[in-house]
Design an enzyme around this catalytic site. Structure first.
Site, PDB file in Angstrom:
ATOM      1  N   TRP A  58      -8.812  21.167  35.583  1.00 17.11           N
ATOM      2  CA  TRP A  58      -8.507  20.825  34.194  1.00 17.11           C
ATOM      3  C   TRP A  58      -9.150  19.525  33.709  1.00 17.11           C
ATOM      4  O   TRP A  58      -9.739  19.467  32.626  1.00 17.11           O
ATOM      5  CB  TRP A  58      -6.991  20.780  33.971  1.00 17.11           C
ATOM      6  CG  TRP A  58      -6.666  20.525  32.539  1.00 17.11           C
ATOM      7  CD1 TRP A  58      -6.257  19.350  31.993  1.00 17.11           C
ATOM      8  CD2 TRP A  58      -6.797  21.460  31.468  1.00 17.11           C
ATOM      9  NE1 TRP A  58      -6.111  19.498  30.635  1.00 17.11           N
ATOM     10  CE2 TRP A  58      -6.434  20.781  30.293  1.00 17.11           C
ATOM     11  CE3 TRP A  58      -7.178  22.796  31.383  1.00 17.11           C
ATOM     12  CZ2 TRP A  58      -6.444  21.400  29.052  1.00 17.11           C
ATOM     13  CZ3 TRP A  58      -7.188  23.413  30.142  1.00 17.11           C
ATOM     14  CH2 TRP A  58      -6.825  22.709  29.000  1.00 17.11           C
ATOM     15  N   CYS A 143      -0.163  26.640  27.771  1.00 21.35           N
ATOM     16  CA  CYS A 143      -0.301  25.613  26.735  1.00 21.35           C
ATOM     17  C   CYS A 143      -1.278  26.016  25.637  1.00 21.35           C
ATOM     18  O   CYS A 143      -1.047  25.757  24.456  1.00 21.35           O
ATOM     19  CB  CYS A 143      -0.711  24.295  27.368  1.00 21.35           C
ATOM     20  SG  CYS A 143       0.549  23.686  28.508  1.00 21.35           S
ATOM     21  N   ASP A 172       3.473  24.983  34.396  1.00 22.15           N
ATOM     22  CA  ASP A 172       3.498  24.120  33.213  1.00 22.15           C
ATOM     23  C   ASP A 172       4.781  24.360  32.413  1.00 22.15           C
ATOM     24  O   ASP A 172       5.527  25.301  32.673  1.00 22.15           O
ATOM     25  CB  ASP A 172       2.251  24.446  32.367  1.00 22.15           C
ATOM     26  CG  ASP A 172       1.538  23.189  31.907  1.00 22.15           C
ATOM     27  OD1 ASP A 172       2.214  22.169  31.705  1.00 22.15           O
ATOM     28  OD2 ASP A 172       0.305  23.249  31.722  1.00 22.15           O
ATOM     29  N   TRP A 206       5.613  17.051  32.799  1.00 23.53           N
ATOM     30  CA  TRP A 206       5.153  15.728  32.327  1.00 23.53           C
ATOM     31  C   TRP A 206       6.288  14.703  32.273  1.00 23.53           C
ATOM     32  O   TRP A 206       6.318  13.813  31.428  1.00 23.53           O
ATOM     33  CB  TRP A 206       4.490  15.842  30.946  1.00 23.53           C
ATOM     34  CG  TRP A 206       3.849  17.163  30.702  1.00 23.53           C
ATOM     35  CD1 TRP A 206       2.726  17.624  31.310  1.00 23.53           C
ATOM     36  CD2 TRP A 206       4.288  18.204  29.823  1.00 23.53           C
ATOM     37  NE1 TRP A 206       2.450  18.893  30.875  1.00 23.53           N
ATOM     38  CE2 TRP A 206       3.377  19.269  29.954  1.00 23.53           C
ATOM     39  CE3 TRP A 206       5.367  18.319  28.934  1.00 23.53           C
ATOM     40  CZ2 TRP A 206       3.509  20.462  29.238  1.00 23.53           C
ATOM     41  CZ3 TRP A 206       5.508  19.499  28.216  1.00 23.53           C
ATOM     42  CH2 TRP A 206       4.589  20.548  28.375  1.00 23.53           C
ATOM     43  N   ARG A 223       5.126  16.519  38.075  1.00 27.74           N
ATOM     44  CA  ARG A 223       4.438  15.561  37.214  1.00 27.74           C
ATOM     45  C   ARG A 223       5.463  14.608  36.640  1.00 27.74           C
ATOM     46  O   ARG A 223       6.547  15.012  36.224  1.00 27.74           O
ATOM     47  CB  ARG A 223       3.702  16.320  36.111  1.00 27.74           C
ATOM     48  CG  ARG A 223       2.410  16.979  36.595  1.00 27.74           C
ATOM     49  CD  ARG A 223       1.272  15.980  36.623  1.00 27.74           C
ATOM     50  NE  ARG A 223       1.083  15.478  35.275  1.00 27.74           N
ATOM     51  CZ  ARG A 223       0.430  16.141  34.323  1.00 27.74           C
ATOM     52  NH1 ARG A 223      -0.141  17.296  34.585  1.00 27.74           N
ATOM     53  NH2 ARG A 223       0.317  15.631  33.119  1.00 27.74           N
ATOM     54  N   ASP A 227      -0.557  13.960  30.483  1.00 34.32           N
ATOM     55  CA  ASP A 227      -1.859  14.177  31.120  1.00 34.32           C
ATOM     56  C   ASP A 227      -2.642  12.861  31.236  1.00 34.32           C
ATOM     57  O   ASP A 227      -2.634  12.036  30.330  1.00 34.32           O
ATOM     58  CB  ASP A 227      -2.689  15.174  30.304  1.00 34.32           C
ATOM     59  CG  ASP A 227      -2.121  16.584  30.413  1.00 34.32           C
ATOM     60  OD1 ASP A 227      -1.068  16.762  31.052  1.00 34.32           O
ATOM     61  OD2 ASP A 227      -2.737  17.502  29.839  1.00 34.32           O
TER      62      ASP A 227
HETATM   63  C1  GLA Z   1      -0.937  20.743  30.552  1.00 26.70           C
HETATM   64  C2  GLA Z   1      -1.041  20.192  31.973  1.00 26.70           C
HETATM   65  C3  GLA Z   1      -2.502  19.997  32.327  1.00 26.70           C
HETATM   66  C4  GLA Z   1      -3.248  21.306  32.200  1.00 26.70           C
HETATM   67  C5  GLA Z   1      -3.082  21.848  30.787  1.00 26.70           C
HETATM   68  C6  GLA Z   1      -3.616  23.252  30.628  1.00 26.70           C
HETATM   69  O1  GLA Z   1      -1.344  19.820  29.621  1.00 26.70           O
HETATM   70  O2  GLA Z   1      -0.331  18.988  32.062  1.00 26.70           O
HETATM   71  O3  GLA Z   1      -2.623  19.484  33.637  1.00 26.70           O
HETATM   72  O4  GLA Z   1      -2.766  22.223  33.141  1.00 26.70           O
HETATM   73  O5  GLA Z   1      -1.698  21.910  30.425  1.00 26.70           O
HETATM   74  O6  GLA Z   1      -3.450  23.681  29.320  1.00 26.70           O
END
Ligand code: GLA
Length: 527
Positions: A58, A143, A172, A206, A223, A227
């Protein structure tokens, strides 16, 4: 309906807000809640007892160029660059339109992008002695909105991932409005167990829902922040904010349950060599999963040297699994410690954010040691040992750089196990009607310092047609898989073999090792 761009933009805003929330909200929750079985899950499947290492697309690529060719080229590069020999194993697609849901509700591979199928790609990865990572989402859609999420299909989808032979699933948290986060991820964990293939469960909310409090009972890593960058663009300031937010959660990490400050940006455009070195050191100091995020097909010598520095990796992969934390931070300089290592040594890091090269003094008392202690100091980047030093040591650091050290009463500093398999897939075929015996081997080499005790495979866990013996000792051991076809009906047979071991210096259990054995029987076989 909102466009994928719209969804992504609002998600980005949410992510930035969350980052603030995470940092602020984590403070009162520093103590681990009483009575929560934080490591219960990894204790069962034995996975990720040290932080997972690998690569995910990613950070560098985003969604678009992801396809079978890219993943195969990266898998090849993991081997050719020496990263596999340094312990990197997990590799596979992130969000990149890999599958869709058919009329029957089942997931099917997008064959335009993945012509061998997601199972075929998994076999390619396993044959190289690497582990297969896949991505999905706990909500209704991923996402970007382009792939189906697992909501209401949790058991079917986790079965599909097991059939594709995933060893690691990143899940996710997009498009999950109205879902209870703990219940959703717990259900996905249950679905993984029902699918019968142990996987590293990587939760990706996140930091939403404070996963560090509860996710150790469900998966292996979570996480903690938004990001680290947008695809293709490394952002040093943002990475540092993430490191300092993740650092506050140190008390929650341990073997089989890791805070994940996101995939690394080492080697991406926009970072200097010093920043690459610092980022890698910070991730190692925080016992973070080491998922590289750069283009492994095109790396400078310096990037390869940083990513494969076994002395730094030894700190990350330490069997005790402690996450280092900040002792003090004056805004310019921060001292990181609190990372005891398996041989009685400890890791120490000085991160320097000042403008001009400077000398910094580290006092033993700041590290909880006696001023009178005489310690050897190993510099993990210059690979020099000095000392013994009494009371303190002085280190030179440049802008955005680190001094990454290992302090010990002994001058000899062992490296914990780094396992490298020649393959994780044994394929055998029997074409005759008379019973025969076939063998296939898997050799696992330890690039760390110690000879390992023999790996143990529980014979009760194997199907009646398979026996596993462990040959060799010390640095390289071979699993000899012997298949007896007597009485087998025509068809395909599969076994997932689990082996366990103990790290000899600390006595701690090592991550369980799993590999697949496939047997094809072309005709019915007599007894
Ligand atoms: C989120 C995740 C990223 C990635 C994107 C893909 O933002 O945190 O690491 O996997 O989705 O859309």
């Amino acid at each position: 309906m909102r466009s994928p761009e719209g969804i992504r933009a609002s998600r980005a805003v949410l992510a930035v807000l969350l980052m603030g929330v995470t940092a602020a909200a984590s403070r009162p929750q520093m103590r681990r809640p009483e009575g929560l079985p934080q490591s219960a899950h990894a204790e069962v499947d034995g996975l990720a007892l040290t932080p997972p290492m690998g690569w995910y697309p990613w950070n560098m690529f985003g969604e678009e160029p992801q396809n079978e060719t890219l993943i195969k080229e990266i898998a090849d590069a993991l081997v050719a660059s020496g990263m596999k020999d340094a312990g990197y194993a997990y590799v596979g697609p992130d969000e990149g339109v890999c599958f869709s849901r058919g009329e029957d509700g089942k997931l099917t591979t997008n064959l335009d992008r993945y012509p061998s199928g997601l199972r075929g790609l998994g076999d390619y990865v396993h044959r190289k002695g690497l582990k297969y990572a896949l991505y999905t989402d706990a909500g209704a859609k991923t996402c970007s909105g382009a792939m189906p999420g697992t909501k209401d299909s949790e058991f079917e989808d986790m079965k599909a991932f097991a059939d594709w032979r995933a060893d690691y699933i990143k899940i996710d948290w997009c498009n999950s409005q109205g879902q209870d986060i703990v219940q959703t991820y717990a259900l996905l964990g249950k679905a993984q167990r029902a699918a019968g293939r142990p996987v590293v469960h990587s939760l990706c909310s996140w930091g939403e829902g404070y996963p560090w409090i509860w996710a150790g009972a469900i998966g292996h890593m979570w996480r903690t922040t938004a990001d680290i960058c947008g695809p293709g663009k490394a952002d040093w300031a943002r990475a540092l904010r993430i490191a300092f937010a993740n650092e506050q959660l140190a008390g929650f990490a341990g073997p089989g349950r890791w805070n994940d400050p996101d995939m690394m940006i080492v080697g991406m455009p926009g970072l200097s060599e010093a920043q690459n070195r610092s980022l890698f050191s910070l991730w190692c100091m925080m016992a973070s999963p080491l998922m590289a995020g750069n283009d492994l097909r095109d790396m400078s010598r310096s990037t390869v040297d940083i990513l494969t520095n076994l002395e730094a990796i030894a700190v990350d992969q330490d069997p005790l699994g402690a996450q280092g934390r900040v002792v003090w931070n004056d805004g310019n300089v921060s001292l990181w410690a609190g990372k005891p290592l398996f041989d009685g040594s400890q890791a120490v890091l000085v991160l320097y954010q000042g403008k001009y090269r400077a000398d910094k003094k580290i006092y033993w008392e700041e590290l909880g040691l006696q001023a009178s202690d005489e310690l050897y100091v190993r510099n993990l980047w210059t690979h020099e040992t000095t000392g013994p030093h009494a009371g303190s040591v002085s280190v030179a650091v440049g802008p955005d750089d680190v001094a990454f050290l290992r302090l010990s009463k002994k001058s000899d500093l062992p490296i914990p196990p780094v396992l490298v398999a020649d393959t994780y897939l044994v394929t055998l075929r029997s074409k005759v009607a008379r019973p025969e015996t076939l063998t296939g081997k898997v050799t696992v080499t330890n690039k760390g310092s110690s000879d390992l005790p023999p790996w143990r495979v529980d014979p009760e866990s194997l199907p009646p047609w398979l026996e596993v013996a462990v040959a060799g000792s010390g640095k390289a051991q071979t699993f000899v898989n012997t298949v007896s076809t007597a009485g087998l009906k025509k068809g395909a047979y599969h076994a997932l073999v689990r082996a366990d071991n103990v790290e000899p210096i600390s006595g701690r259990p090592m991550s369980a090792l799993y590999y697949d054995v496939d047997l094809e029987v072309v005709r019915n076989v007599r007894r």
